[in-house]
Design a protein around this motif. Structure first.
Motif, PDB file in Angstrom:
ATOM      1  N   ARG A   1     -57.043 -10.650  98.425  1.00  0.00           N
ATOM      2  CA  ARG A   1     -56.306 -11.678  99.881  1.00  0.00           C
ATOM      3  C   ARG A   1     -55.348 -11.071  99.426  1.00  0.00           C
ATOM      4  O   ARG A   1     -54.560 -10.144  98.646  1.00  0.00           O
ATOM      5  N   MET A   2     -54.459 -11.427 100.574  1.00  0.00           N
ATOM      6  CA  MET A   2     -52.841 -10.644 100.453  1.00  0.00           C
ATOM      7  C   MET A   2     -51.830 -11.556 100.704  1.00  0.00           C
ATOM      8  O   MET A   2     -52.391 -12.429 102.130  1.00  0.00           O
ATOM      9  N   ARG A   3     -50.699 -11.366 100.404  1.00  0.00           N
ATOM     10  CA  ARG A   3     -49.294 -12.249 100.578  1.00  0.00           C
ATOM     11  C   ARG A   3     -48.284 -11.626 100.662  1.00  0.00           C
ATOM     12  O   ARG A   3     -48.463 -11.024  99.940  1.00  0.00           O
TER      13      ARG A   3
ATOM     14  N   LEU B   1     -48.588  -8.604  98.860  1.00  0.00           N
ATOM     15  CA  LEU B   1     -49.426  -8.445  97.629  1.00  0.00           C
ATOM     16  C   LEU B   1     -50.575  -8.681  97.972  1.00  0.00           C
ATOM     17  O   LEU B   1     -51.255  -9.273  98.649  1.00  0.00           O
ATOM     18  N   TYR B   2     -51.518  -7.773  96.755  1.00  0.00           N
ATOM     19  CA  TYR B   2     -52.522  -7.318  96.785  1.00  0.00           C
ATOM     20  C   TYR B   2     -53.230  -8.331  95.695  1.00  0.00           C
ATOM     21  O   TYR B   2     -53.048  -8.082  94.552  1.00  0.00           O
ATOM     22  N   GLN B   3     -54.502  -9.442  95.507  1.00  0.00           N
ATOM     23  CA  GLN B   3     -55.610  -9.262  94.831  1.00  0.00           C
ATOM     24  C   GLN B   3     -56.820  -9.643  95.229  1.00  0.00           C
ATOM     25  O   GLN B   3     -57.232 -10.008  96.906  1.00  0.00           O
ATOM     26  N   THR B   4     -57.544  -9.565  94.781  1.00  0.00           N
ATOM     27  CA  THR B   4     -59.231 -10.083  93.963  1.00  0.00           C
ATOM     28  C   THR B   4     -59.805 -11.381  94.744  1.00  0.00           C
ATOM     29  O   THR B   4     -58.655 -11.843  94.199  1.00  0.00           O
ATOM     30  N   ASN B   5     -60.830 -11.514  95.423  1.00  0.00           N
ATOM     31  CA  ASN B   5     -61.413 -13.139  95.778  1.00  0.00           C
ATOM     32  C   ASN B   5     -62.453 -12.702  95.009  1.00  0.00           C
ATOM     33  O   ASN B   5     -63.340 -12.290  95.419  1.00  0.00           O
ATOM     34  N   ALA B   6     -61.920 -13.450  93.791  1.00  0.00           N
ATOM     35  CA  ALA B   6     -63.249 -13.512  92.746  1.00  0.00           C
ATOM     36  C   ALA B   6     -64.455 -14.392  93.644  1.00  0.00           C
ATOM     37  O   ALA B   6     -65.796 -13.447  93.848  1.00  0.00           O
ATOM     38  N   ALA B   7     -64.501 -15.285  94.604  1.00  0.00           N
ATOM     39  CA  ALA B   7     -65.300 -15.774  95.719  1.00  0.00           C
ATOM     40  C   ALA B   7     -66.215 -14.742  96.386  1.00  0.00           C
ATOM     41  O   ALA B   7     -67.051 -15.466  96.290  1.00  0.00           O
TER      42      ALA B   7
ATOM     43  N   GLY C   1     -57.129  -6.598  87.543  1.00  0.00           N
ATOM     44  CA  GLY C   1     -55.760  -7.405  86.592  1.00  0.00           C
ATOM     45  C   GLY C   1     -55.223  -8.147  86.608  1.00  0.00           C
ATOM     46  O   GLY C   1     -55.250  -9.490  86.124  1.00  0.00           O
ATOM     47  N   SER C   2     -54.193  -8.190  88.084  1.00  0.00           N
ATOM     48  CA  SER C   2     -53.416  -9.186  88.740  1.00  0.00           C
ATOM     49  C   SER C   2     -53.162  -8.689  89.621  1.00  0.00           C
ATOM     50  O   SER C   2     -53.426  -7.507  90.570  1.00  0.00           O
ATOM     51  N   GLU C   3     -52.506  -9.631  90.662  1.00  0.00           N
ATOM     52  CA  GLU C   3     -51.571  -9.178  91.875  1.00  0.00           C
ATOM     53  C   GLU C   3     -51.265  -8.283  91.966  1.00  0.00           C
ATOM     54  O   GLU C   3     -50.248  -8.521  90.897  1.00  0.00           O
ATOM     55  N   ARG C   4     -50.812  -6.863  93.026  1.00  0.00           N
ATOM     56  CA  ARG C   4     -50.018  -6.477  93.147  1.00  0.00           C
ATOM     57  C   ARG C   4     -49.330  -5.450  93.810  1.00  0.00           C
ATOM     58  O   ARG C   4     -50.201  -5.471  94.739  1.00  0.00           O
ATOM     59  N   PRO C   5     -48.279  -4.756  94.426  1.00  0.00           N
ATOM     60  CA  PRO C   5     -48.249  -4.580  95.634  1.00  0.00           C
ATOM     61  C   PRO C   5     -48.354  -3.596  95.997  1.00  0.00           C
ATOM     62  O   PRO C   5     -49.246  -2.393  94.787  1.00  0.00           O
ATOM     63  N   VAL C   6     -48.119  -3.050  97.254  1.00  0.00           N
ATOM     64  CA  VAL C   6     -48.981  -1.485  97.598  1.00  0.00           C
ATOM     65  C   VAL C   6     -48.706  -0.244  96.559  1.00  0.00           C
ATOM     66  O   VAL C   6     -49.016   0.513  96.164  1.00  0.00           O
ATOM     67  N   GLY C   7     -47.396  -0.626  96.467  1.00  0.00           N
ATOM     68  CA  GLY C   7     -46.656   0.257  96.164  1.00  0.00           C
ATOM     69  C   GLY C   7     -47.055   1.109  94.659  1.00  0.00           C
ATOM     70  O   GLY C   7     -47.352   2.008  93.681  1.00  0.00           O
TER      71      GLY C   7
END
Length: 127
Positions: free
Chosen positions: A61-63, A70-76, A28-34
């Motif tokens: 991916r993490m930033r 914050l984590y988000q999926t890497n579609a590629a 759905g979107s980028e989200r924090p671990v908590g």
């Protein structure tokens, strides 16, 4: 015989149900671990370990923003999984086509009313 490492490739990584659950949540979107911990009801150390595996194989991916990760999926990186699963789509499509054909045939026949047969195991309440 030793078990294959779950960090060896994306397919092994997603073999773990919790990791698939995390990926679905991150879709759905980028989200924090908590937030992942709270939403999925998992322990923070467990989520962190799963995220590390997913990150090691490139599925997420993490930033960092301050102290927050914050984590988000890497579609590629997910694309090969999708393409591989897509090779089996014809099986699902075939089943859906059969259901559709049957429903259409039943609709053409019109409603069918069957009277229920009495259940011999039920006792009548006669007084």
């Amino acid at each position: 015989m030793a078990r294959a490492s779950t960090t060896s490739d994306a397919f092994n990584a997603v073999a773990e149900p919790r990791r698939r659950e995390i990926l679905s949540y991150l879709a759905g979107s980028e989200r924090p671990v908590g937030e992942i911990v709270a939403a999925l009801g998992l322990e923070q150390p467990s989520v962190s370990k799963h995220l590390r595996v997913l990150r090691d194989v490139g599925l997420v991916r993490m930033r960092c923003v301050g102290r927050q990760k914050l984590y988000q999926t890497n579609a590629a990186a997910i694309r090969p999984l999708h393409e591989w699963a897509g090779t089996f789509e014809r099986y699902w499509q075939h089943q859906l086509n059969r259901v559709k054909e049957r429903a259409e045939a039943m609709a053409r026949q019109g409603p069918v009313f069957n009277s229920p047969e009495p259940n011999p195991n039920l006792k009548s309440k006669e007084k």
